[in-house]
Design an enzyme around this catalytic site. Structure first.
Site, PDB file in Angstrom:
ATOM      1  CG  HIS A 112       3.655   1.328  18.486  1.00 54.18           C
ATOM      2  ND1 HIS A 112       4.993   1.644  18.325  1.00 54.18           N
ATOM      3  CD2 HIS A 112       3.938  -0.038  19.260  1.00 54.18           C
ATOM      4  CE1 HIS A 112       5.898   0.737  18.356  1.00 54.18           C
ATOM      5  NE2 HIS A 112       5.197  -0.396  18.916  1.00 54.18           N
ATOM      6  CB  SER A 139       2.356  -7.220 -11.766  1.00 52.24           C
ATOM      7  OG  SER A 139       2.238  -8.088 -10.521  1.00 52.24           O
ATOM      8  CD  GLU A 193       6.976   6.267  23.714  1.00 46.02           C
ATOM      9  OE1 GLU A 193       6.401   6.410  25.157  1.00 46.02           O
ATOM     10  OE2 GLU A 193       7.009   7.255  22.995  1.00 46.02           O
ATOM     11  NE  ARG A 221       5.197  -8.881  -8.064  1.00 47.06           N
ATOM     12  CZ  ARG A 221       5.472  -9.551  -9.104  1.00 47.06           C
ATOM     13  NH1 ARG A 221       4.723  -9.469 -10.059  1.00 47.06           N
ATOM     14  NH2 ARG A 221       6.629 -10.351  -9.103  1.00 47.06           N
ATOM     15  CB  CYS A 245       4.624  -4.442 -17.252  1.00 46.14           C
ATOM     16  SG  CYS A 245       6.027  -3.731 -17.923  1.00 46.14           S
ATOM     17  CG  ASP A 278       8.009  -9.386  -6.207  1.00 48.16           C
ATOM     18  OD1 ASP A 278       7.154  -8.459  -6.015  1.00 48.16           O
ATOM     19  OD2 ASP A 278       7.806 -10.411  -6.792  1.00 48.16           O
TER      20      ASP A 278
END
Length: 397
Positions: free
Chosen positions: A141, A253, A162, A329, A255, A327
């Protein structure tokens, strides 16, 4: 259920309060948030009456330095590392606790003529230092308030409180929805604010360009940095991609085990080589190499996932056992790089429908999915079956 970020920004610009919720796996709380620049005693009174929490003022590091606001503690053991400074009251106040005097302290905190000596310590206003990069670096926040202020074109500071139920328990989403309805307040999530910033802000920088001869052909290599997670990515460009026609693109991606060591646990290395070869054959295209090792969990965690797979879990179960999504990503940075290259329309080399949806979510058109299936090996058969059955990959097995 939730409002659009644009709607919240309009209300904030009018001096109104909004409710901002964080993730259910984080604090799972909602805060009233207003712009510090427009704060009034009436707004403070509303927050303390109906929010019942601690009134804090998220600020940037620059404010803290100018006013010599030191950290509240030298060693922060808060689970979310909320960066409290010493609390303050403006010297013109008496007790400092009334709504009027708290508003005065906040107004003077923003006054460019104010000095550190203009504030008594401790006090009844609690400044919080937001991390540079805002919610893209820390989904709290504190950062949300400063980000919202910046998006409104206001001074980069907010006022937060809050929201606690009348019985003293923390207000969760159903309670917050009732509160928003009762007081006609817009309600947004930090998750949506993150998505909004990723969609509307340029987070990538083109750093360096070279000619890169490879075993597959010669490519124009462009290195990128990004301000989201500081990872560096590279685009290998072949030919003229500025014709306006759909361009063959592979978003790959990283590897390390597959791309470099030739691991048979996955099909990443063969996919990388096949994509480069296909782009070379076509005479134009882009291979975007993203530093998202292990579907985003990193090298060591990927190795830990491999260990769990040796013990009988599949690739999805292993990720989840380690506390990660299947996943992790995000394709926003990749989409921004592709846009920087001038691309709008893609023929995407992929077996993953989620990758198509991920890029289309950032206003890139995928006109065709070009399959990129590699021969199955005994060592990766279960892995590929899991990708098909649990992750929706389009594979003929």
């Amino acid at each position: 259920m939730f409002h659009r970020i644009e709607e919240a920004l309009e209300d904030l610009k009018q001096g109104k309060v909004v409710i901002v919720c964080d993730d259910e796996n984080r604090e799972n709380e909602g805060d009233f948030i207003a712009l510090a620049e427009y704060i009034t005693p009436e707004t403070i009174n509303f927050m303390i009456t109906h929010g019942r929490g601690l009134v804090c003022v998220p600020i940037t590091e620059e404010y803290a330095e100018r006013l010599q606001l030191e950290p509240m503690v030298s060693h922060n053991t808060d689970s979310h590392h909320t960066a409290f400074t010493v609390s303050i009251d403006h010297v013109s106040t008496t007790t400092g606790i009334s709504a009027h005097e708290r508003a005065t302290t906040i107004q003077e905190l923003l006054n460019p003529a104010s000095k550190g000596s203009d504030f008594n310590r401790p006090g009844h206003i609690f400044p919080l230092i937001a991390k540079e990069g805002g919610v893209l670096r820390r989904a709290g926040h504190t950062e949300a308030a400063v980000d919202l202020a910046k998006l409104c074109g206001a001074e980069p500071a907010g006022v937060i409180c809050e929201i606690i139920n009348e019985d003293g328990t923390m207000a969760r989403v159903p309670d917050l929805l009732e509160c928003a309805k009762q007081f006609d307040i817009k309600m947004i999530t930090i998750e949506d604010l993150i998505a909004y910033r990723r969609h509307h802000e340029t987070l990538v920088t083109r750093e360096v360009e070279i000619t890169l001869p490879t075993d597959f052909g010669t490519f124009h290599a462009i290195g990128y940095s990004n301000s989201l997670d500081m990872k560096e990515h590279i685009a290998l460009v072949k030919g003229d991609i500025s014709t306006g026609e759909p361009v063959l693109v592979r978003v790959h991606s990283e590897c390390l085990t597959g791309d470099v060591f030739g691991s048979c646990r996955c099909d990443c290395g063969p996919q990388l080589h096949a994509a480069l070869a296909q782009i070379e054959r076509e005479g134009k295209g882009v291979l975007l190499y993203m530093r998202q090792e292990g579907r985003g969990i990193g090298l060591l965690n990927k190795l830990r996932a491999y260990k769990l797979q040796e013990e009988g879990l599949d690739t999805v179960e292993a990720n989840e056992k380690l506390g990660f999504p299947a996943d992790l990503r995000d394709y926003g940075i990749g989409a921004q790089i592709l846009k920087d290259l001038g691309l709008q329309s893609l023929r995407l080399l992929t077996n993953n429908p989620r990758k198509i949806a991920g890029l289309q979510g950032y206003d890139l058109e995928v006109t065709e999915r070009v399959p990129l299936q590699m021969p199955t090996k005994e060592e990766n058969k279960t892995y590929l079956q899991t990708k098909a059955s649990k992750l929706g990959h389009l594979l003929n097995l």
